[in-house]
Design a protein around this motif. Structure first.
Motif, short mmCIF file in Angstrom:
data_model
loop_
_atom_site.label_atom_id
_atom_site.label_comp_id
_atom_site.label_asym_id
_atom_site.label_seq_id
_atom_site.Cartn_x
_atom_site.Cartn_y
_atom_site.Cartn_z
N UNK A 121 10.80 -9.59 -0.50
CA UNK A 121 11.51 -8.15 0.21
C UNK A 121 10.46 -7.15 0.03
N UNK A 122 10.10 -6.88 -1.20
CA UNK A 122 8.93 -5.61 -1.35
C UNK A 122 7.77 -6.04 -0.74
N UNK A 123 7.31 -7.35 -0.93
CA UNK A 123 6.02 -7.55 -0.04
C UNK A 123 6.07 -7.46 1.43
N UNK A 124 7.10 -7.77 2.07
CA UNK A 124 7.51 -7.45 3.40
C UNK A 124 7.17 -5.92 3.79
N UNK A 125 8.08 -5.21 3.04
CA UNK A 125 8.12 -3.80 2.96
C UNK A 125 6.77 -3.10 3.00
N UNK A 126 6.06 -3.51 1.73
CA UNK A 126 4.88 -3.06 1.30
C UNK A 126 3.63 -3.16 2.21
N UNK A 127 3.64 -4.32 3.04
CA UNK A 127 2.80 -4.35 4.07
C UNK A 127 2.98 -3.71 5.29
N UNK A 128 4.19 -3.09 5.86
CA UNK A 128 4.63 -2.29 6.53
C UNK A 128 3.94 -0.86 6.27
N UNK A 129 4.01 -0.64 4.92
CA UNK A 129 3.56 0.62 4.44
C UNK A 129 1.92 0.75 4.37
N UNK A 130 1.49 -0.53 4.07
CA UNK A 130 0.07 -0.54 4.09
C UNK A 130 -0.56 -0.47 5.67
N UNK A 131 0.17 -1.11 6.44
CA UNK A 131 -0.57 -1.06 8.01
C UNK A 131 -0.64 0.52 8.19
N UNK A 132 0.78 1.24 7.94
CA UNK A 132 0.63 2.70 8.26
C UNK A 132 -0.62 3.53 7.52
N UNK A 133 -0.67 3.08 6.24
CA UNK A 133 -1.74 3.74 5.58
C UNK A 133 -3.15 3.42 6.03
N UNK A 134 -3.38 2.17 6.31
CA UNK A 134 -4.76 1.72 6.62
C UNK A 134 -5.26 2.74 8.12
N UNK A 135 -4.05 2.97 8.90
CA UNK A 135 -4.66 3.64 10.15
C UNK A 135 -5.01 4.86 9.72
N UNK A 136 -4.30 5.63 8.96
CA UNK A 136 -4.80 7.22 8.83
C UNK A 136 -4.52 7.63 7.42
N UNK A 137 -4.67 7.14 6.41
CA UNK A 137 -4.83 7.66 4.98
C UNK A 137 -6.02 7.41 4.64
N UNK A 138 -6.85 8.40 4.03
CA UNK A 138 -8.07 8.51 3.60
C UNK A 138 -8.34 7.36 2.39
N UNK A 139 -9.46 6.53 2.60
CA UNK A 139 -9.99 5.74 1.46
C UNK A 139 -11.01 6.40 1.21
N UNK A 140 -11.40 7.49 1.21
CA UNK A 140 -12.70 8.38 0.75
C UNK A 140 -13.52 8.12 1.98
N UNK A 141 -14.67 8.62 1.91
CA UNK A 141 -15.79 8.66 3.04
C UNK A 141 -15.94 7.10 3.63
N UNK A 142 -16.00 6.80 4.90
CA UNK A 142 -16.35 5.56 5.23
C UNK A 142 -17.32 5.43 6.55
N UNK A 143 -18.06 4.59 6.59
CA UNK A 143 -18.92 4.38 7.70
C UNK A 143 -18.51 3.49 8.74
#
Ligand code: ZN
Ligand code: ZN
Length: 422
Positions: A121-143
């Motif tokens: 269940x943590x995996x299912x929920x974590x992947x939803x949270x990661x999807x949200x993060x990957x859209x708009x949370x900084x992973x530092x400067x990227x090209x």
């Protein structure tokens, strides 16, 4: 000849020792959440395997500085790796809240290729949270790569859309700047990034011991904090004797309507790391803690007000829905309430909860997104509007906030922690 045999025997003994060398030492280091609430990460440094328990994001919580400054500092801190991804070969996660898992995308983006252990269940929920993060949370400067006319930017060299671009342009941004610049990460690229994290997961059941190296094993205990949450018992079979280290993660209060019962705990442990954020307060619980909520909500709805409830998308939103359902069942709230959930992530979490719990009222409107153009005309009382909680950092949503805050016919209900400076 004799010399040769002695040499071979010595070589065999040496290699057997190397192969089966028993665990000699293990150190635990706190990389976050020490003297602060967020950024949980425990680094286990042993002579067999190095691993993390949790790998969380920091939240702005340096109270003596200005909020805006704190946000900038915190997001800098969140683009720093907690540890070199090559140094560790496993991450064990307690639950899917971002202050426990939010730095995993950064680690994977920087080459982490080890296992991620969690409950299913943590995996299912974590992947939803990661999807949200990957859209708009900084992973530092990227090209990113983009074409001249499209607002989509690409991160993956294997993306079919990226490879169709005739004259690719390179642009440099942090992910949190994309939306305000009118840009968006391509869906195919996002999916590849998400799959890159998903394939690292290995799911584990509660109360089963599993080995992560010859002398290190782990067992999950139901923490009753949010669905899927676990406290983690690390069992070290040291040459000097067995040692049990218990990491509670966040634990439930036992008062939850959705997750019933008290947290499960092991019989014996040698060391405990306790998350103690709310542990220092002794609180008297009223006989019915929700009566105040029901009477406030009733009053607002009777006055045809807009009731704005900012709440964490994972678990708090679902708890609010669950309490409204409880109020309706106990006839303390009207049978029909216009409830709108607008966050895409919250809706996805709702769906996962639907598979396990009957937690929400019959009618919850999930048809609108957070985009102000369509949402704004739909906001008229009586209505309960559930949005994410860190709304002050979403510039595009400010027209809605302004509309609600400026109106005399709206109420704000705080149902969880909100930074007083926000
Ligand atoms: Zn939590
Ligand atoms: Zn792409």
């Amino acid at each position: 000849m004799n010399k040769k045999i002695t040499f071979i025997v010595a070589l065999l003994t040496l290699s057997t020792n190397l192969l089966y060398a028993q665990l000699r030492q293990a150190n635990v280091q706190l990389l976050g959440a020490g003297k602060r609430v967020s950024g949980s990460a425990y680094y286990f440094n042993t002579d067999q395997k190095d691993f993390l328990v949790d790998c969380g994001l920091f939240y702005p919580e340096t109270k003596h500085i200005k909020y805006e400054k704190d946000i900038v500092n915190t997001s800098r801190l969140n683009t720093k790796l907690p540890i070199s991804p090559q140094k560790i070969s496993a991450i064990i996660i307690t639950h899917a809240h971002l202050d426990h898992i939010g730095k995993i995308p950064l680690l994977v983006n920087n080459g982490y290729n080890g296992k991620i252990y969690s409950t299913d269940l943590t995996k299912k929920l974590a992947l939803i949270m990661f999807e949200m993060m990957l859209k708009s949370t900084s992973l530092g400067s990227e090209t990113f790569t983009k074409s001249k006319n499209s607002n989509k930017v690409h991160t993956q060299s294997s993306c079919e859309w990226k490879n169709r671009i005739k004259r690719p342009k390179k642009v440099t941004f942090e992910r949190n700047e994309l939306q305000d610049s009118g840009l968006q990460i391509c869906k195919v690229c996002l999916d590849i990034e998400l799959q890159d994290i998903a394939r690292l997961f290995k799911t584990i059941k509660y109360n089963r011991t599993f080995d992560i190296s010859r002398d290190i094993s782990v067992e999950f205990f139901d923490a009753k904090h949010i669905p899927g949450s676990a406290s983690i018992l690390v069992k070290l079979n040291l040459i000097s004797g067995k040692k049990l280290i218990y990491i509670t993660g966040d634990v439930g209060s036992g008062l939850d309507n959705i997750l019933k019962g008290k947290p499960k705990v092991p019989k014996t442990v040698d060391y405990v790391f306790i998350e103690s954020t709310y542990g220092g307060k002794s609180r008297v619980l009223p006989s019915d803690p929700f009566n105040e909520f029901f009477s406030d909500l009733n009053k607002s709805l009777r006055n045809n007000h807009v009731v704005w409830v900012p709440s964490f998308v994972l678990d708090r939103t679902q708890k609010v829905l669950n309490v409204i359902k409880k109020g309706q069942q106990e006839k303390k709230l009207p049978k029909k309430i216009n409830i709108k959930v607008v966050s895409t992530t919250a809706k996805k979490v709702n769906k996962v909860y639907d598979q396990y719990f009957e937690y929400r009222p019959n009618s919850v409107d999930e048809s609108l997104s957070m985009s102000p153009a369509k949402l704004s005309p739909a906001i008229s009382g009586p209505i309960v509007l559930l949005t994410p909680s860190y709304i002050d950092q979403l510039d595009f949503f400010h027209p809605i906030v302004e509309k609600i805050v400026r109106s005399n016919n709206s109420d704000l209900m705080l149902v969880g922690y909100q930074d007083p400076r926000s």
